[in-house]
Scaffold this active site. Sequence first.
Site, short mmCIF file in Angstrom:
data_model
loop_
_atom_site.label_atom_id
_atom_site.label_comp_id
_atom_site.label_asym_id
_atom_site.label_seq_id
_atom_site.Cartn_x
_atom_site.Cartn_y
_atom_site.Cartn_z
N SER A 38 -3.54 -3.41 1.58
CA SER A 38 -3.93 -4.61 0.82
C SER A 38 -3.44 -4.58 -0.62
CB SER A 38 -5.46 -4.81 0.84
OG SER A 38 -5.93 -4.83 2.16
N ARG A 39 -2.38 -3.85 -0.85
CA ARG A 39 -1.77 -3.75 -2.19
C ARG A 39 -2.68 -3.10 -3.22
NH1 ARG A 39 1.90 -4.48 0.99
NH2 ARG A 39 3.41 -6.17 0.86
N LEU A 40 -3.71 -2.35 -2.72
CA LEU A 40 -4.60 -1.63 -3.65
C LEU A 40 -4.08 -0.19 -3.80
CD1 LEU A 40 -8.14 -2.96 -2.67
CD2 LEU A 40 -6.63 -3.66 -4.53
#
Length: 211
Positions: free
Chosen positions: A189-191
């Site tokens: 999730s692009r975290l």
Amino acid sequence: MNIADYRREYTQSGLNRKDLAADPLKQFERWFKQALDSDYPDANAMSLSTVSAEGKPSARTVLLKGLDDEGFTFFTNYNSAKGQDIAGNNQVALLFPWLQFERQVRISGTVEMLSPEASAEYFLSRPLGSQLGAWASDQSKTIASREALSDQFNAIAERFKDRSPTTPEHWGGYKVIPEAIEFWQGRESRLHDRFEYRLVEGLWEVHRLQP
Ligand SMILES: Cc1cc2nc3c(=O)[nH]c(=O)nc-3n(C[C@H](O)[C@H](O)[C@H](O)COP(=O)(O)O)c2cc1C
């Protein structure tokens, strides 16, 4: 082709604060060793960004050829475009794009020329063809044709046909002395995990950065 739809999730692993080495050069060594041990193609290829005296940036790939407690060494032609940028502005950045590991390492700092002796030591360890190539190429300058380049090479090969090439004065090493090094590990999730080491009054401070 819809470039906007081209994407993937990064799920291979994570990076924890408690697992980081206190010294970023040691942390770099760990990741670099993992890349070398897994036969990562061109693991020592890094993007080198320089800025001209007029403030114009440019980037290109060079090969990491040395790593010690001070920094990162590469070799090139001192008269090249990058050499001229560095002569006017010693601030540079490096980027290792280890994308198959969903990793990147960003480095910024200053760059220093190696001593002629250290450059010669590496130059003399290179294959003959590379040594002649360093003499034959006036790197970054225009040339009329491939044939003209071959002619330059052949003239150099003739000059050194009975003796080993010496180290050209226009060729040698630079060492990048880091002031900041960031380790990036892709996450879902692009975290992503990002840790930046920054040199503050001679000591490395580490901070997690938002992705
Ligand atoms: C994988 C790879 C490795 C390279 N390694 C070097 C290197 O170690 N030294 C070098 O001068 N150029 C190297 N080059 C060529 C540079 O990217 C660049 O074309 C050249 O240094 C001229 O750059 P400049 O005109 O900005 O000075 C490499 C290119 C690639 C793609």
